[in-house]
Design an enzyme around this catalytic site. Structure first.
Site, PDB file in Angstrom:
ATOM      1  N   GLN A 179       2.897  59.840  -0.149  1.00  0.00           N
ATOM      2  CA  GLN A 179       3.940  58.791  -0.117  1.00  0.00           C
ATOM      3  C   GLN A 179       3.587  57.618  -1.033  1.00  0.00           C
ATOM      4  OE1 GLN A 179       6.764  59.422   1.251  1.00  0.00           O
ATOM      5  NE2 GLN A 179       6.315  61.065   2.709  1.00  0.00           N
ATOM      6  N   HIS A 201       7.706  67.650  -4.391  1.00  0.00           N
ATOM      7  CA  HIS A 201       9.097  67.456  -3.967  1.00  0.00           C
ATOM      8  C   HIS A 201       9.397  66.059  -3.452  1.00  0.00           C
ATOM      9  CE1 HIS A 201       8.779  67.959   0.536  1.00  0.00           C
ATOM     10  NE2 HIS A 201       7.653  68.549   0.208  1.00  0.00           N
ATOM     11  N   CYS A 327       7.898  67.395   8.990  1.00  0.00           N
ATOM     12  CA  CYS A 327       6.982  68.486   9.348  1.00  0.00           C
ATOM     13  C   CYS A 327       6.679  68.509  10.841  1.00  0.00           C
ATOM     14  CB  CYS A 327       5.681  68.367   8.562  1.00  0.00           C
ATOM     15  SG  CYS A 327       5.979  68.376   6.814  1.00  0.00           S
TER      16      CYS A 327
HETATM   17  N1  PLP Z   1       1.328  64.308   3.652  1.00  0.00           N
HETATM   18  C1  PLP Z   1       2.303  63.410   3.860  1.00  0.00           C
HETATM   19  C2  PLP Z   1       1.944  61.980   4.067  1.00  0.00           C
HETATM   20  C3  PLP Z   1       3.642  63.813   3.885  1.00  0.00           C
HETATM   21  O1  PLP Z   1       4.599  62.899   4.096  1.00  0.00           O
HETATM   22  C4  PLP Z   1       3.936  65.184   3.699  1.00  0.00           C
HETATM   23  C5  PLP Z   1       5.323  65.676   3.789  1.00  0.00           C
HETATM   24  O2  PLP Z   1       6.132  65.182   4.529  1.00  0.00           O
HETATM   25  C6  PLP Z   1       2.881  66.077   3.467  1.00  0.00           C
HETATM   26  C7  PLP Z   1       1.594  65.609   3.470  1.00  0.00           C
HETATM   27  C8  PLP Z   1       3.136  67.545   3.243  1.00  0.00           C
HETATM   28  O3  PLP Z   1       3.608  67.772   1.933  1.00  0.00           O
HETATM   29  P1  PLP Z   1       4.204  69.194   1.506  1.00  0.00           P
HETATM   30  O4  PLP Z   1       5.612  69.220   1.972  1.00  0.00           O
HETATM   31  O5  PLP Z   1       4.077  69.210   0.013  1.00  0.00           O
HETATM   32  O6  PLP Z   1       3.370  70.248   2.119  1.00  0.00           O
END
Ligand code: PLP
Length: 378
Positions: A179, A201, A327
């Site tokens: 972020q 992304h 997530c």
């Molecule tokens: N770390 C943080 C702080 C995130 O906000 C996210 C996704 O929301 C991720 C890791 C995971 O990223 P990715 O979607 O590329 O696996």
């Protein structure tokens, strides 16, 4: 009032609209093949790596393409601890891809520990020092640069100083930059990071591609075809790597961050100030100050309205917001807000609003109107 037919996207922290060239690429072979198409693919992949390295100001050989930040976090954590003694600690604000992999390490018999966060959701030097002193045997510490729930920015230089000055065996400092990249200035060399994770992304790239920065090569626990110098085996996503390089150049170059920060900050202040005038609205954290937060993420709760209900009501009016990390959306729990000391009833009323480079002042006005509309009947 916005029409339901026109969508207003306020969930950029979950994923950003695509902003990379989508025209069909020339056919690239498998980068591991030795024929002409394979060599072209290898060349393209290395070109992408060098371009990412130039933006991030790190040597190209320290960057490994992965399927995203989840995998980067996972590899960094497990591989760095493979066949090594010592404790793993992580901040209470980490994304599930760190938090749950720390739990995996615990299940494998390793000692784990926590780094508390302040009421804004960030680790500060004192809290880190306390944690290092308490455990005394830390080998790996994971601390994110920007909290994906509140937008709180970590003082990574202060974290570096504590880690590097701490007596005893060196502590590996891992930083989730997801972020932060493209939002605030990031300086991997100055922050003296041992490893870091980046996701394409979130900055307009395709899903399924990310980067792992590793200051030093390491022995990795996942085996396969030996691609990415054995750190991330599996046929490389060359097209994704090129798109990621494009997005880093276009979104994460220092001049770009600077030019977008000012209007983003102005829009966010407008939203924040207007929300503060709404009786039922509680900004999380309550004492959110102007500085120290990313002007791209905001957490707010509306008393008496569960976050999920608010998000659904806004969705019906054409506005996309979330109730926290995408997530973890299958779980109603808000562990990061709990770690910040937010009472459960309030945290369940929280929604996350996040903006990006196409958000306009007009959309902020429309969002405020939509919130007012919802508050009339909920
Ligand atoms: N770390 C943080 C702080 C995130 O906000 C996210 C996704 O929301 C991720 C890791 C995971 O990223 P990715 O979607 O590329 O696996």
């Amino acid at each position: 009032m916005a029409s339901e037919d026109i969508r207003h996207y306020f969930d950029w922290a979950a994923t950003a609209p695509p902003a990379f060239p989508c025209k069909p690429l020339e056919f690239l072979g498998n980068p591991s093949s030795h024929h002409s198409e394979g060599r072209a693919a290898k060349l393209a992949l290395e070109n992408a790596r060098s371009r990412c390295a130039a933006v991030l100001n790190v040597p190209a050989e320290t960057l490994y393409f992965t399927s995203g930040a989840t995998e980067s976090n996972c590899i960094a954590l497990h591989s760095n601890l493979f066949r090594k003694a010592g404790r793993v600690i992580a901040s209470d604000a980490e994304h599930s891809s760190i938090r749950e992999n720390v739990e995996v390490q615990e299940r494998l018999g390793r000692q784990a520990g926590r780094i508390a966060v302040d009421s804004s959701g960030r680790v500060n030097a004192k809290l880190l020092e306390k944690s290092l002193e308490k455990y005394g045997d830390v080998r790996f510490a994971a601390i994110m640069a920007v909290n994906n729930e509140t937008g709180a920015i970590t003082d990574t230089a202060a974290i570096r100083d504590v880690i590097r000055k701490f007596p005893g065996p060196p502590v590996h400092l891992h930083c989730d930059l997801v972020q932060a990249i493209g939002k605030i200035p990031v300086d991997i060399p100055a922050w003296d990071l041992d490893s870091a994770s980046i996701s394409a992304h979130k900055i307009g790239g395709p899903r399924g591609i990310g980067l792992l920065y590793l200051r030093r090569p390491l022995e990795v626990i996942c085996a396969g075809g030996g691609q990415e110098r054995k750190v991330r085996p599996g046929t490389e996503n060359t097209e994704g790597a090129l798109a990621l390089a494009f997005c880093l150049e276009n979104r994460a170059a220092p001049e770009k961050i600077k030019s977008e920060y000012i209007p983003a900050n102005r829009r966010w202040k407008k939203l924040l100030n207007a929300l503060k005038t709404i009786d039922r609205c509680v900004i999380i954290p309550r004492d959110r100050e102007e500085d120290g937060f990313s002007p791209y993420i905001l957490q707010a709760a509306f008393r008496g309205i569960p976050g999920e209900v608010m998000a659904r009501a806004l969705d019906d009016l054409g506005f996309s917001v979330s109730t926290g990390s995408a997530c973890s959306s299958s779980s109603p729990e808000r562990p990061v807000l709990a770690a910040m000391g937010i009472e459960e009833s309030l945290s369940l009323e929280g929604i996350r609003i996040s903006q990006g480079w196409t958000t306009t002042d007009g959309e902020i006005d429309l969002l405020l109107e939509a919130i007012a509309e919802v508050l009339k009947y909920l």
